[in-house]
Scaffold this active site. Sequence first.
Site, PDB file in Angstrom:
ATOM      1  N   PHE A 233       0.826  -1.156   0.094  1.00 54.79           N
ATOM      2  CA  PHE A 233      -0.134  -0.108   0.096  1.00 54.79           C
ATOM      3  C   PHE A 233       0.779   1.255   0.016  1.00 54.79           C
ATOM      4  O   PHE A 233       0.343   2.224   0.569  1.00 54.79           O
ATOM      5  CB  PHE A 233      -0.909  -0.180   0.934  1.00 54.79           C
ATOM      6  CG  PHE A 233      -1.645  -1.283   1.443  1.00 54.79           C
ATOM      7  CD1 PHE A 233      -2.277  -1.715   0.447  1.00 54.79           C
ATOM      8  CD2 PHE A 233      -1.622  -2.118   2.594  1.00 54.79           C
ATOM      9  CE1 PHE A 233      -3.018  -2.862   0.319  1.00 54.79           C
ATOM     10  CE2 PHE A 233      -2.158  -3.370   2.774  1.00 54.79           C
ATOM     11  CZ  PHE A 233      -3.134  -3.680   1.786  1.00 54.79           C
ATOM     12  N   THR A 463      -1.236  -8.056  -5.317  1.00 58.58           N
ATOM     13  CA  THR A 463      -2.181  -7.325  -6.287  1.00 58.58           C
ATOM     14  C   THR A 463      -2.419  -8.403  -7.533  1.00 58.58           C
ATOM     15  O   THR A 463      -3.453  -8.203  -8.242  1.00 58.58           O
ATOM     16  CB  THR A 463      -1.769  -6.135  -6.879  1.00 58.58           C
ATOM     17  OG1 THR A 463      -0.166  -6.367  -7.378  1.00 58.58           O
ATOM     18  CG2 THR A 463      -1.413  -5.071  -5.861  1.00 58.58           C
ATOM     19  N   ASN A 583      -6.902  -8.700 -16.357  1.00 53.84           N
ATOM     20  CA  ASN A 583      -7.368  -9.769 -15.796  1.00 53.84           C
ATOM     21  C   ASN A 583      -8.633  -9.458 -14.789  1.00 53.84           C
ATOM     22  O   ASN A 583      -8.375  -8.840 -13.848  1.00 53.84           O
ATOM     23  CB  ASN A 583      -6.365 -10.662 -14.706  1.00 53.84           C
ATOM     24  CG  ASN A 583      -6.829 -11.798 -14.097  1.00 53.84           C
ATOM     25  OD1 ASN A 583      -8.169 -11.895 -14.275  1.00 53.84           O
ATOM     26  ND2 ASN A 583      -5.992 -12.581 -13.644  1.00 53.84           N
ATOM     27  N   THR A 586      -8.623 -10.291 -10.978  1.00 57.26           N
ATOM     28  CA  THR A 586      -7.598  -9.361 -10.043  1.00 57.26           C
ATOM     29  C   THR A 586      -8.124  -7.868  -9.937  1.00 57.26           C
ATOM     30  O   THR A 586      -7.865  -7.052  -8.977  1.00 57.26           O
ATOM     31  CB  THR A 586      -6.021  -9.675 -10.400  1.00 57.26           C
ATOM     32  OG1 THR A 586      -5.939  -9.572 -11.786  1.00 57.26           O
ATOM     33  CG2 THR A 586      -5.802 -11.207 -10.242  1.00 57.26           C
ATOM     34  N   GLU A 657      -4.959   2.233  -7.785  1.00 55.59           N
ATOM     35  CA  GLU A 657      -5.292   3.398  -6.876  1.00 55.59           C
ATOM     36  C   GLU A 657      -6.681   3.984  -7.102  1.00 55.59           C
ATOM     37  O   GLU A 657      -7.047   4.655  -6.345  1.00 55.59           O
ATOM     38  CB  GLU A 657      -4.141   4.268  -6.658  1.00 55.59           C
ATOM     39  CG  GLU A 657      -3.296   3.668  -5.734  1.00 55.59           C
ATOM     40  CD  GLU A 657      -1.908   4.038  -5.850  1.00 55.59           C
ATOM     41  OE1 GLU A 657      -1.271   3.843  -7.001  1.00 55.59           O
ATOM     42  OE2 GLU A 657      -1.211   4.365  -4.962  1.00 55.59           O
TER      43      GLU A 657
END
Length: 696
Positions: A233, A463, A583, A586, A657
């Site tokens: 993060f 991620t 994808n 994800t 983000e």
Amino acid sequence: MNAIGTSLPRIDGQAKVTGTARYAYEHPVADPVHLFPITAEVARGRVTHMETEGAEALPGVLLVLTPDNAPRLADTSDGDLTILQTTDVSYRGQLIGAVVAETPEIARQAAGLVSVRYDEQDHDTGFRVDHPQAYRPESVNGGYATTTDAGDTESLFARPADASVDHWYSTPEEHNNPMEPHAVIALWDSTEPLLTMYDSTQSTHGVVSALAPVLGLERDQMRVIAPHVGGGFGSKGSPHSHDVLAAMAAMRLPGRPVKFAVTRRHMFAFVGYRARTASHVRIAADHRGHITALAHDAFAQTARVKEYVEQAAVPARSMYASPNRHTDHHAVPLDVPVPYWMRAPGEAPGMFAGEVAMDELAAECGIDPIELRVRNEPLSDPETGKPWSSRRVLDCLHEGARRFGWDTRSASPASRREGNSLIGIGVAGAAYPHMVMPGTEVSIGFGDNGRYSVRTGAADIGTGAWTTLTLIAADALGCPPEQIALEIGDSALPNATVAGGSSGTSSWGSAIVTAAHQFRARFGDDPPPGAELTAHAPDNPDLEKYTISSFGAHFVEVRVDVDTGEIRIPRMLGVFSVGRVINPRTVRSQLIGGMIFGVSMALHEESVRDPRFGHVVTHDLAEYHIPVHADIAEIDATWLDDTDEHATPMGSRGAGEIGIVGSAAAVVNAIYNATGVRVRDLPVRLDDLLTGLPAQ
């Protein structure tokens, strides 16, 4: 072969759920030792004496590091990384020593036996916008200019406007708490010499480039390994002082791997955090809601020991059209640890302020909040005049409104009620810049087993990079994903840039596509075993020709108990434009995770720093609040069918983000619609609402 766009399950999923995926502290090493840090207990001053005899006499203790015996650093220009070089204390929690022992229990016990005396000096950890030492930095995070001006903003504000907003908005200090706290194993081989670090990091090569000069090493004298990282993060985007401390201890104990797992409590002390921000937003508009002047003055906390300034006012430069615009940043230096990246740094606090202000302007004008945004949509980038590569924020708003049932929203605040619940719906826009970091190299080879090896030092911080990069390679090479053998997470592999700023997939993927195309051009579709080449992505001139960003819109329904002020979020929807989705599985996880961050930012998270002693008192997960499953009900994220050929060879833009940007504002705007109470300071507390709730 179109591998991109397929919803491939995580190829590292089985290893993670069976516990065989190795995180930093879990790598098997021979004969390890364990480090526990000694931290400063004053916020400013100097250490006058460290009594270490008791710790050194404890059986099993191998080393007590202090400023008196620590290795000398070759480069002390980085205030975050420079530790144990002097007796000065710049903030409470600063690393001032360490104990290394045969077991973690002995190390911790011995650290508690070290007695430290201080010459304590007056300190200042209280953030305020009228701080006498506040200043304009030369630039802000991301390298953005501190101040921008267009037109004559102040003259416009000096005249009466048909509608205006003039308010302050604030966000608190917040701390990253990934599931895997920071951790490192450092091993010094003095015969090579070589420093090997198993580190929980977002950039293996970034750790090498940052620490090698500090430790007086050549880059090839360091190797950093991080195949799996349990969340970052932003806080793991660069090494912090704990890495230096572990390296120092390893150099004092050559041949013994030094294991250092940062405790949850210490996660609030020396590994970065989101600084407090305050934003003064002023908007003037005509009677039709067209913005005539916009100003965003941002103030952010920074550390005296090293400057870091959130770019909170930057989003205001491009989000909406206005002929007159002013943005500015101010840093407030305090005796605190160094702030650092945290979940859309700059954009998250800045767009909270801007998107709540837009909701206030809509109310002031009597215009629907979505319609207000439509009327102020810029045809080109207001800051640079460049064309957008693809700006579909209005499509996101309209599609979200259709799916969420925006037409059921009552325009009058506090007018919709079911039982004890006041019901409101809020919206906010979102934008996050597209970033591609130069420098990633990718090696592609073809083996005897008929598989393509794809190698680069990228880091998967949870991620899904293992899976996403496999899809990109398969797509570019025209083969099934099963034929790809990906290797990442090691600085011994070709250079890769950081997993941060939503840039990882764009940067690494562009290099993979380039290498794959060159591989096919050189070796054809039937390469011989042993064929291999290394390539990096060329510069993309479109990044200069166009303004490229990801966009989105958040929709939130809240229910507020009319007696207690308790806030519940039964529904939340995000609609995004992120270019081509690599994808879907994800990406959806990324977006929903970001939206939950937004809920957390709006209602839960706050690091309370005690100005008397200078430390964060909410330094565990009992007192530092985050959402639990019961706080998150129906939540969904979707995206527009889109391909941005200007952004990357894959047609994708960053998606990491954009999910958090604007989401906290949508929550606050929904609370206003439910209650009629406007909250401008996060997190929202029950006390903020109780006095303004409608009478029974």
